[in-house]
Design a protein around this motif. Structure first.
Motif, PDB file in Angstrom:
ATOM      1  N   ALA A 165       0.882  -1.173   0.000  1.00  0.00           N
ATOM      2  CA  ALA A 165       0.000   0.000   0.000  1.00  0.00           C
ATOM      3  C   ALA A 165       0.911   1.212   0.000  1.00  0.00           C
ATOM      4  CB  ALA A 165      -0.908  -0.004   1.226  1.00  0.00           C
TER       5      ALA A 165
ATOM      6  N   VAL B  58       0.180   4.424  -0.451  1.00  0.00           N
ATOM      7  CA  VAL B  58      -0.407   5.611   0.189  1.00  0.00           C
ATOM      8  C   VAL B  58       0.066   6.900  -0.496  1.00  0.00           C
ATOM      9  CG1 VAL B  58      -1.167   6.611   2.386  1.00  0.00           C
ATOM     10  CG2 VAL B  58      -0.356   4.275   2.361  1.00  0.00           C
TER      11      VAL B  58
ATOM     12  N   GLU C 195      -1.750   0.594  -5.165  1.00  0.00           N
ATOM     13  CA  GLU C 195      -1.507  -0.627  -4.380  1.00  0.00           C
ATOM     14  C   GLU C 195      -1.022  -1.720  -5.321  1.00  0.00           C
ATOM     15  OE1 GLU C 195      -4.999  -1.728  -2.161  1.00  0.00           O
ATOM     16  OE2 GLU C 195      -5.138   0.224  -1.180  1.00  0.00           O
TER      17      GLU C 195
ATOM     18  N   THR D 274       3.602  -1.168   4.261  1.00  0.00           N
ATOM     19  CA  THR D 274       2.977   0.161   4.321  1.00  0.00           C
ATOM     20  C   THR D 274       4.055   1.162   4.730  1.00  0.00           C
ATOM     21  OG1 THR D 274       2.430   0.129   6.692  1.00  0.00           O
ATOM     22  CG2 THR D 274       0.809  -0.868   5.178  1.00  0.00           C
TER      23      THR D 274
ATOM     24  N   ARG E 148      -8.830   2.181   4.051  1.00  0.00           N
ATOM     25  CA  ARG E 148      -7.743   2.926   3.395  1.00  0.00           C
ATOM     26  C   ARG E 148      -7.615   4.341   3.933  1.00  0.00           C
ATOM     27  NH1 ARG E 148      -9.033  -1.339   0.916  1.00  0.00           N
ATOM     28  NH2 ARG E 148      -7.401  -2.441  -0.229  1.00  0.00           N
TER      29      ARG E 148
ATOM     30  N   LEU F 236      -5.734   4.086   7.153  1.00  0.00           N
ATOM     31  CA  LEU F 236      -4.290   3.941   6.900  1.00  0.00           C
ATOM     32  C   LEU F 236      -3.668   5.292   6.511  1.00  0.00           C
ATOM     33  CD1 LEU F 236      -1.772   2.164   6.628  1.00  0.00           C
ATOM     34  CD2 LEU F 236      -2.494   1.622   4.290  1.00  0.00           C
ATOM     35  N   LYS F 237      -4.411   6.076   5.723  1.00  0.00           N
ATOM     36  CA  LYS F 237      -3.893   7.409   5.350  1.00  0.00           C
ATOM     37  C   LYS F 237      -3.725   8.307   6.575  1.00  0.00           C
ATOM     38  CE  LYS F 237      -5.313   9.613   1.560  1.00  0.00           C
ATOM     39  NZ  LYS F 237      -6.211  10.097   0.480  1.00  0.00           N
TER      40      LYS F 237
ATOM     41  N   THR G  74      -0.500   7.569   8.330  1.00  0.00           N
ATOM     42  CA  THR G  74       0.758   7.665   7.576  1.00  0.00           C
ATOM     43  C   THR G  74       0.931   9.090   7.025  1.00  0.00           C
ATOM     44  OG1 THR G  74      -0.427   6.701   5.669  1.00  0.00           O
ATOM     45  CG2 THR G  74       0.877   5.207   7.039  1.00  0.00           C
TER      46      THR G  74
ATOM     47  N   SER H 246       4.629   8.076   2.761  1.00  0.00           N
ATOM     48  CA  SER H 246       4.215   7.233   1.636  1.00  0.00           C
ATOM     49  C   SER H 246       5.458   6.497   1.128  1.00  0.00           C
ATOM     50  CB  SER H 246       3.605   8.078   0.509  1.00  0.00           C
ATOM     51  OG  SER H 246       4.558   9.009   0.017  1.00  0.00           O
TER      52      SER H 246
ATOM     53  N   LEU I  54       9.489   2.210   6.883  1.00  0.00           N
ATOM     54  CA  LEU I  54       8.376   1.369   6.431  1.00  0.00           C
ATOM     55  C   LEU I  54       8.132   0.206   7.385  1.00  0.00           C
ATOM     56  CD1 LEU I  54       9.342  -1.539   4.958  1.00  0.00           C
ATOM     57  CD2 LEU I  54      10.180   0.053   3.251  1.00  0.00           C
TER      58      LEU I  54
ATOM     59  N   VAL J 181      -5.187  -4.643   3.168  1.00  0.00           N
ATOM     60  CA  VAL J 181      -5.378  -3.408   3.945  1.00  0.00           C
ATOM     61  C   VAL J 181      -6.505  -3.606   4.960  1.00  0.00           C
ATOM     62  CG1 VAL J 181      -5.952  -0.945   3.830  1.00  0.00           C
ATOM     63  CG2 VAL J 181      -4.447  -1.958   2.097  1.00  0.00           C
TER      64      VAL J 181
END
Ligand code: ZN
Length: 489
Positions: free
Chosen positions: A15, A17, A23, A62, A379, A382-383, A386, A401, A410, A427
């Motif tokens: 992922a 991002v 992805e 990720t 998703r 997750l954003k 991150t 990212s 990472l 994810v």
């Protein structure tokens, strides 16, 4: 692995991002020294005799998670005031926190940072604002702990100048006067702030909250931060009680008060922001002010839950935070992705803070029920953890990212165990499933966690030290929430 070597992570889902939401079901990542050289789908070319190849089948890569709010010293004061709202919780804990010193803070910081590393975090902030006099170099202890555990670190020099005798909540013994606080903050920037690309430590300025720092300190701190080119952080709009307190004391709601002090801007991120109405959200969006969303802590203290959907729709930068371990005993960042998603979905739709409540009341409206299962996606969660966190802390061009040229921070999550293996979407497995073991955690290309084990410190020794620190602070131990009555048959 040391700087300059090449590492190839091969065969994992990825992922990225990035802005396009890229992805790969199966791909590879090439790391050169402390930077990402390339990220692509398909198997990695086996064209380097000197590179280290990692078979990452069954894993998801990720970006490393970014923790935007913490109080590491609280890792030595967990489990207190279990049924209290924020103000009562603070009044219970301040006298205990008055006993901290450099050793306690160092032990607590190592424990907190180890928990973060094991839960996928590669960059953490810390908000330290309790400074009893003559107890050593507290901020230095946290910076040393971050260097030892190996995380990238963005500590803040916090402060409070409203003790009990000035109408504040904290005992006078843990607050400073304005000049002392500002001088110590300037000194922290001099000692630790590194503005250069790929820095390991950057410092921000962070008076504690509108109810423990005076307007004069808030204003002067903002001037200092802008003069020195560092960011600003504080707590805001965490509880209904705080809203009432601000109105009573300043005749303004918390966001108007902060705006008057010069505290809205792209260089500012604030913790919690639970009680924001529509106007306040618009002002955050217009000024680029960021929000550190701390769902577990807010739920633990019964504070409410931030309007994350509305903040994101308005374009506000939003990151995730574990908050201090005294209000979130878990302190594991990956769990906050799941918590953020779940809480967003059960949040009442018209509980958008005081402004919206008034609007609903004026229109005869009432709670319409929970937001629903589409309100925050895996998703999006997750954003938040991150690139959203990176934006809050001002690191978005360097990390957040998995893109070529960015820092090699990472997380490689193992998803082929019993907790995740039947979930086809990796994810969703990460966000909705249990905390996965980390196959690998890299900070600047350096392995911090491998095969679910911390490589930089002995976790048994770390937990022994923090237990000893907790006992020193609270010799009777943590009081039980309710008296235990045991019947012996
Ligand atoms: Zn906090």
């Amino acid at each position: 692995m040391t700087g300059g070597e090449t590492l190839v992570i091969d065969g994992c889902a990825i992922a990225v991002v990035d802005a396009q939401g890229t992805e790969y079901q199966r791909g590879h990542i090439v790391v050169d020294g402390d930077r990402i050289r390339s990220v692509a789908g398909g198997p990695a070319p086996r064209d380097s005799a000197s590179a280290r190849y990692i078979d990452a089948h069954g894993c998801l890569a990720t970006p490393g998670l970014v923790n935007t709010h913490h109080h590491l010293y609280q890792c030595a004061t967990r489990g207190h005031a279990q049924q209290s709202i924020l103000f009562d919780w603070l009044k219970t804990l301040y006298p205990i926190w008055a006993g901290i010193d450099e050793d306690v803070v160092g032990a607590a910081a190592r424990a907190g940072l180890a928990s973060l590393a094991l839960s996928g975090c590669t960059l953490s902030t810390d908000h330290h604002y309790v400074f009893p006099r003559g107890v050593g170099d507290l901020l230095g202890a946290t910076v040393a702990a971050a260097a030892e555990i190996g995380l990238r670190f963005h500590p803040t020099r916090g402060s409070m100048d409203l003790g009990e005798s000035s109408g504040g909540l904290p005992p006078d013994a843990v607050v400073e006067d304005l000049d002392t606080a500002l001088a110590a903050t300037a000194d922290a920037i001099d000692r630790f702030h590194d503005p250069s690309p790929g820095a390991r430590v950057r410092v921000a300025v962070a008076p504690c909250s509108p109810f423990s720092a005076s307007g004069g300190l808030m204003r002067a701190a903002a001037e200092l931060a802008r003069d020195r080119g560092v960011r600003l952080h504080t707590h805001l709009a965490e509880t209904v009680e705080e809203e009432e307190y601000c109105r009573e004391l300043f005749g303004l709601d918390p966001v108007d008060y902060m705006a008057e002090l010069g505290w809205l801007g792209r260089d500012v991120w604030m913790a919690h922001c639970v009680w924001l109405g529509e106007d306040a959200i618009r002002r955050f969006a217009e000024t680029g002010t960021g929000v550190a969303h701390c769902p577990s802590s807010n739920a633990r203290l019964g504070a409410g839950i931030a309007p994350v959907r509305q903040l994101l729709d308005a374009g506000v930068p939003v990151g995730l935070g574990v908050d201090g371990a005294a209000s979130n005993e878990a302190g594991e960042l990956v769990m906050e992705l799941r918590q953020a998603l779940l809480m967003a979905r059960v949040r009442p739709v018209d509980a958008d803070g005081p402004g919206a409540s008034e609007t609903a009341a004026a229109g005869g409206g009432h709670a319409k029920g929970p937001a629903g299962p589409a309100d925050l996606t895996a998703r999006e969660a997750l954003k938040l953890a991150t690139i959203g966190g990176a934006q809050c802390l001002g690191w978005e061009t360097e990390l957040g990212s998995l893109e070529a040229g960015k820092l090699a921070d990472l997380a490689l999550w193992r998803l082929d165990g019993i907790g995740h293996t039947d979930i086809a979407d990796p994810v969703a497995a990460l966000v909705l499933g249990p905390r996965p073991p980390l196959s690998l955690l890299l900070v600047g290309g350096r392995p911090i966690v491998e095969d679910a084990e911390l490589r930089t410190a002995d976790v048994h020794e770390v937990s022994h030290s923090v237990r000893a620190a907790a006992r020193r602070l609270s010799p009777e131990g943590t009081p039980a929430a309710t008296p235990l009555t045991m019947k012996v048959p």
